[in-house]
Scaffold this motif. Sequence first.
Motif, short mmCIF file in Angstrom:
data_model
loop_
_atom_site.label_atom_id
_atom_site.label_comp_id
_atom_site.label_asym_id
_atom_site.label_seq_id
_atom_site.Cartn_x
_atom_site.Cartn_y
_atom_site.Cartn_z
N PRO A 80 72.69 37.74 48.07
CA PRO A 80 72.61 36.33 47.63
C PRO A 80 73.38 36.04 46.36
N LEU A 81 73.40 36.98 45.41
CA LEU A 81 74.17 36.77 44.18
C LEU A 81 75.64 36.55 44.49
N MET A 82 76.18 37.41 45.37
CA MET A 82 77.60 37.32 45.69
C MET A 82 77.92 36.03 46.44
N LEU A 83 77.09 35.70 47.41
CA LEU A 83 77.36 34.51 48.22
C LEU A 83 77.20 33.22 47.42
N SER A 84 76.22 33.18 46.53
CA SER A 84 76.04 31.96 45.73
C SER A 84 77.22 31.76 44.78
N ALA A 85 77.74 32.86 44.22
CA ALA A 85 78.91 32.75 43.34
C ALA A 85 80.14 32.31 44.13
N CYS A 86 80.31 32.88 45.33
CA CYS A 86 81.46 32.50 46.17
C CYS A 86 81.35 31.04 46.62
N ASP A 87 80.13 30.61 46.94
CA ASP A 87 79.94 29.21 47.34
C ASP A 87 80.43 28.26 46.26
N ALA A 88 80.14 28.61 45.00
CA ALA A 88 80.50 27.72 43.89
C ALA A 88 81.98 27.84 43.51
N ILE A 89 82.51 29.05 43.51
CA ILE A 89 83.87 29.28 43.01
C ILE A 89 84.93 29.09 44.08
N LEU A 90 84.67 29.56 45.30
CA LEU A 90 85.70 29.57 46.34
C LEU A 90 85.55 28.45 47.37
N LYS A 91 84.34 28.11 47.72
CA LYS A 91 84.11 27.19 48.84
C LYS A 91 84.80 25.83 48.67
N PRO A 92 84.95 25.31 47.44
CA PRO A 92 85.66 24.03 47.30
C PRO A 92 87.10 24.05 47.81
N ASN A 93 87.71 25.25 47.93
CA ASN A 93 89.11 25.34 48.35
C ASN A 93 89.30 25.90 49.76
N CYS A 94 88.22 26.00 50.51
CA CYS A 94 88.32 26.53 51.87
C CYS A 94 87.12 26.10 52.70
N VAL A 95 87.23 26.28 54.01
CA VAL A 95 86.09 26.04 54.88
C VAL A 95 85.09 27.17 54.74
N HIS A 96 85.58 28.41 54.71
CA HIS A 96 84.75 29.57 54.43
C HIS A 96 85.60 30.64 53.78
N TYR A 97 84.96 31.53 53.05
CA TYR A 97 85.66 32.61 52.36
C TYR A 97 85.49 33.91 53.15
N GLN A 98 86.14 34.98 52.65
CA GLN A 98 86.16 36.24 53.39
C GLN A 98 86.20 37.42 52.42
N VAL A 99 85.87 38.60 52.91
CA VAL A 99 86.05 39.81 52.12
C VAL A 99 87.55 40.03 51.92
N HIS A 100 87.93 40.25 50.69
CA HIS A 100 89.34 40.41 50.34
C HIS A 100 89.74 41.88 50.25
N ALA A 101 88.95 42.67 49.52
CA ALA A 101 89.24 44.10 49.35
C ALA A 101 87.97 44.84 48.97
N THR A 102 87.90 46.11 49.34
CA THR A 102 86.78 46.98 48.98
C THR A 102 87.32 48.32 48.52
N ALA A 103 86.59 48.97 47.63
CA ALA A 103 87.00 50.30 47.18
C ALA A 103 85.86 50.97 46.43
N ALA A 104 85.74 52.28 46.62
CA ALA A 104 84.88 53.10 45.78
C ALA A 104 85.78 53.85 44.82
#
Length: 277
Positions: free
Chosen positions: A95-119
């Motif tokens: 929920p932390l990640m999705l709520s931040a993405c909703d506020a920061i990214l959602k205004p510029n797209c219909v939906h956002y996506q995973v961009h990159a992952t790494a350990a």
Amino acid sequence: MPSIPVVSANDSPAKVVACLERDGAVVVTGVIDRAARDSILRELAPHLEIVDPDASINKKYEADGGSANFYPGKTKRITALVARSETFRTFVTHPLMLSACDAILKPNCVHYQVHATAALKIGPGAREQVLHREEDPYQFFKVPRPRMILASMLAITDFTEANGGTKIVPGSHLWPADRTARPDEVVAAAMPAGSVLLWMGGTLHGAGANRTDDWRYGVFLSYSLGWLRQEENQYIDVPGEIARTLDKPVRDLVGYRMHLGIGYADATVQNSRGEKR
């Protein structure tokens, strides 16, 4: 002196977003408990064990158009975390990640996506990484760019200034292209294990130098606008046979869905439960 704001996982999403918008970064403590961290460690261990920390990945990166010596040595690095760790998938939909993405990214797209992952396990003696922005590959947008990426680092072990805690330049997401960071404007993210550092795609950052005898372990996850080409090729790292086994929210976030008219595929392809994608 500049600093990275610190909030608790119990604080409101609005407070997290306010810090991101003002400072370009925020540390959120108490996000992932010990049991989940141990599960990620266990699930990724076989993949990290075989990585040579002295083998350079810069040759391939440079051949593909990147800068030489972008990645520090003495570091174990793997990607494809959605495919490799079931527990990591719960972080993708946290929920932390999705709520931040909703506020920061959602205004510029219909939906956002995973961009990159790494350990990332940064070993003793690893050098400091050059400061950069997550959105730097999108050179055709002028700095400061539109909000396109939101990045994060989950602390599996404690992060300190001495062991290579991620370097952040607070406020740099608002800077013009010709503004460079002074040494006194660069801050190391110090945070206990289980915390998450979030930063804007336009914030200058880089891995710190590890001057200790211990390994610093973090898990990187970023999101981007649904119409952008992803940094990590999710369709290779998370191929169809694995994607079909994922819960739909995770599969959608990996990119197995259309963004308006972008990204269509054969509609008759079904997942393991017999559902059409």
